[in-house]
Write an enzyme that holds these catalytic residues in place. Structure first.
Site, PDB file in Angstrom:
ATOM      1  N   ARG A  58       4.773   3.946  -5.788  1.00 14.53           N
ATOM      2  CA  ARG A  58       6.196   3.601  -5.643  1.00 14.53           C
ATOM      3  C   ARG A  58       6.435   2.349  -4.814  1.00 14.53           C
ATOM      4  O   ARG A  58       7.190   1.459  -5.225  1.00 14.53           O
ATOM      5  CB  ARG A  58       6.958   4.768  -4.984  1.00 14.53           C
ATOM      6  CG  ARG A  58       7.330   5.857  -5.950  1.00 14.53           C
ATOM      7  CD  ARG A  58       7.297   7.191  -5.259  1.00 14.53           C
ATOM      8  NE  ARG A  58       5.917   7.522  -4.988  1.00 14.53           N
ATOM      9  CZ  ARG A  58       5.129   8.155  -5.856  1.00 14.53           C
ATOM     10  NH1 ARG A  58       5.617   8.570  -6.991  1.00 14.53           N
ATOM     11  NH2 ARG A  58       3.859   8.392  -5.576  1.00 14.53           N
ATOM     12  N   THR A  59       5.847   2.277  -3.641  1.00 14.15           N
ATOM     13  CA  THR A  59       6.204   1.180  -2.736  1.00 14.15           C
ATOM     14  C   THR A  59       5.781  -0.158  -3.336  1.00 14.15           C
ATOM     15  O   THR A  59       6.568  -1.101  -3.410  1.00 14.15           O
ATOM     16  CB  THR A  59       5.554   1.410  -1.355  1.00 14.15           C
ATOM     17  OG1 THR A  59       5.867   2.736  -0.933  1.00 14.15           O
ATOM     18  CG2 THR A  59       6.074   0.402  -0.329  1.00 14.15           C
ATOM     19  N   LYS A  87     -16.199  -9.559   2.731  1.00 12.53           N
ATOM     20  CA  LYS A  87     -17.234 -10.472   3.258  1.00 12.53           C
ATOM     21  C   LYS A  87     -17.119 -10.608   4.767  1.00 12.53           C
ATOM     22  O   LYS A  87     -17.798 -11.437   5.373  1.00 12.53           O
ATOM     23  CB  LYS A  87     -17.062 -11.856   2.626  1.00 12.53           C
ATOM     24  CG  LYS A  87     -17.191 -11.886   1.126  1.00 12.53           C
ATOM     25  CD  LYS A  87     -16.971 -13.326   0.638  1.00 12.53           C
ATOM     26  CE  LYS A  87     -16.187 -13.357  -0.653  1.00 12.53           C
ATOM     27  NZ  LYS A  87     -15.601 -14.680  -0.888  1.00 12.53           N
ATOM     28  N   ARG A 108       0.686  -2.937   3.399  1.00 12.16           N
ATOM     29  CA  ARG A 108       0.402  -1.506   3.638  1.00 12.16           C
ATOM     30  C   ARG A 108      -1.053  -1.379   4.065  1.00 12.16           C
ATOM     31  O   ARG A 108      -1.951  -1.962   3.449  1.00 12.16           O
ATOM     32  CB  ARG A 108       0.641  -0.662   2.396  1.00 12.16           C
ATOM     33  CG  ARG A 108       0.068   0.740   2.553  1.00 12.16           C
ATOM     34  CD  ARG A 108       0.405   1.671   1.434  1.00 12.16           C
ATOM     35  NE  ARG A 108       1.784   2.105   1.513  1.00 12.16           N
ATOM     36  CZ  ARG A 108       2.285   3.099   0.777  1.00 12.16           C
ATOM     37  NH1 ARG A 108       1.519   3.738  -0.092  1.00 12.16           N
ATOM     38  NH2 ARG A 108       3.557   3.454   0.887  1.00 12.16           N
ATOM     39  N   HIS A 136       7.225   3.853   8.038  1.00  9.23           N
ATOM     40  CA  HIS A 136       7.453   3.490   6.637  1.00  9.23           C
ATOM     41  C   HIS A 136       8.951   3.166   6.536  1.00  9.23           C
ATOM     42  O   HIS A 136       9.737   3.908   5.933  1.00  9.23           O
ATOM     43  CB  HIS A 136       7.057   4.651   5.733  1.00  9.23           C
ATOM     44  CG  HIS A 136       6.855   4.300   4.292  1.00  9.23           C
ATOM     45  ND1 HIS A 136       7.243   3.082   3.747  1.00  9.23           N
ATOM     46  CD2 HIS A 136       6.318   5.020   3.259  1.00  9.23           C
ATOM     47  CE1 HIS A 136       6.950   3.068   2.461  1.00  9.23           C
ATOM     48  NE2 HIS A 136       6.382   4.229   2.142  1.00  9.23           N
TER      49      HIS A 136
HETATM   50  N1   CP Z   1       6.705   7.095  -1.069  1.00 14.37           N
HETATM   51  C1   CP Z   1       5.621   6.283  -1.115  1.00 14.37           C
HETATM   52  O1   CP Z   1       5.322   5.541  -0.146  1.00 14.37           O
HETATM   53  O2   CP Z   1       4.908   6.371  -2.265  1.00 14.37           O
HETATM   54  P1   CP Z   1       3.633   5.501  -2.621  1.00 14.37           P
HETATM   55  O3   CP Z   1       2.536   5.930  -1.661  1.00 14.37           O
HETATM   56  O4   CP Z   1       3.327   5.810  -4.032  1.00 14.37           O
HETATM   57  O5   CP Z   1       3.990   4.061  -2.370  1.00 14.37           O
END
Ligand code: CP
Length: 312
Positions: A58-59, A87, A108, A136
């Site tokens: 999703r993100t 590396k 992320r 998040h």
């Molecule tokens: N909600 C969420 O962060 O989903 P993903 O891990 O799929 O990005």
């Protein structure tokens, strides 16, 4: 006047209620535009870097879709594999490079503080797409937008936050995000090993939010919004500890029929494992797929505000 332009998005607590309401207004407009197939190329000529060192559906894909819907291009990767990190290149050097290629970086990583480090290295804005168990913030933004859409406002509602409150960054950011509004109260439901972290509880307390721990059945009877999360298997230092708590809560259609307060809505940042049974998906309680779809207009609004601010 908008305060968004050029800001890093690292922690939901960096944003005021006014900031979030400005974001939600724009997201609402974009959602309407999408529904009516109105094309908007306001970010044409911009490049967004998506530096995903951890799995994501999703993100990552909603940031990519949001960027492309607004005319921006994207570059990036979906894991450290295949990058020169393999590396021995440092995160700081990797970010330095992305900063010279792109106008904004979404990162992320499983490492807490990685987004802060990236923001210290980069000249361009950095958005935290999730750092370990910590934050998040863009998930909390779309969660609170969804609550606003469903109930008119996050104010005055009773929230139950269910599941892995210790390692779940989405649950923590959602709880922190609630401090920007006036909930009636918050009910925390988790196995005792996965209780909310002290710094999160302290922030709730400092903000004057009433909260208490309870069991799932009682929470369903009282809550307007039930925010369910997956147990974060990948963050347990000891797999034996995960085995002790896995499957410790499960919301089913039958349970909701017996217990749910009138008008209750279930949110979940997804992915789910077994904490919400599939027989809930086609009921009036389900709001998690609406919530996930809201990732597009909210992230479109976020990218626009951070890159353009008052020029919109
Ligand atoms: N909600 C969420 O962060 O989903 P993903 O891990 O799929 O990005």
């Amino acid at each position: 006047m908008s305060t968004w332009k050029g800001r890093d998005v690292l922690n939901i607590l960096d944003f005021s209620r006014g900031d979030l309401e400005e974001l939600f207004e724009l997201a609402k407009k974009y959602k309407e535009d999408l529904k009516n197939h109105r094309v908007n190329r306001i970010l044409e000529g911009y490049v967004i870097a998506l530096a995903f060192f951890e799995p994501s559906t999703r993100t990552r894909m909603s940031f990519e879709t949001a960027a492309k819907r607004l005319g921006a291009a994207t570059v990036g990767f979906t894991s450290g594999e295949g990058t020169s990190i393999e590396k021995g290149e440092t995160l700081a050097d990797t970010i330095q490079m992305l900063d010279s290629y792109a106008d904004l970086i979404v990162i992320r990583s499983k490492f807490e503080g990685s987004a802060i480090l990236a923001s210290e290295v980069a000249v361009h804005p950095v958005i935290n797409g999730g750092d370990g168990k910590q934050h998040h913030p863009t998930q909390a933004m779309l969660d609170l937008f969804t609550v606003t859409e469903l109930f008119g406002s996050p104010d005055g509602l009773t929230y139950a936050v269910v599941g892995d409150l210790r390692y779940g960054r989405a649950a923590s950011s959602f709880l922190l995000g609630l401090t920007r509004f006036n909930p009636e109260k918050v009910i925390l439901v988790s196995p005792k090993q996965l209780r909310a972290r002290p710094e999160v509880l302290m922030t709730l307390m400092d903000s004057g939010i009433r909260y208490h721990e309870s069991d799932l059945e009682t929470a369903l009877e009282e809550a307007d919004v039930v925010y369910v999360t997956r147990i974060q298997k990948e963050r347990f230092p000891d797999p034996a500890e995960y085995e002790k708590v896995k499957g410790s809560y499960r919301i089913t259609r039958g349970l909701l029929e017996a217990k749910a307060k009138n008008g209750l809505k279930i949110l979940h940042p997804l992915p789910r494992v077994d904490e919400i049974s599939h027989d809930v998906d086609n009921t009036e309680w389900q709001a998690y797929f609406i919530q996930a779809a809201n990732g597009i207009p909210v992230r479109m609004a976020l990218l626009s505000l951070v890159l353009k601010g008052d020029e919109l």
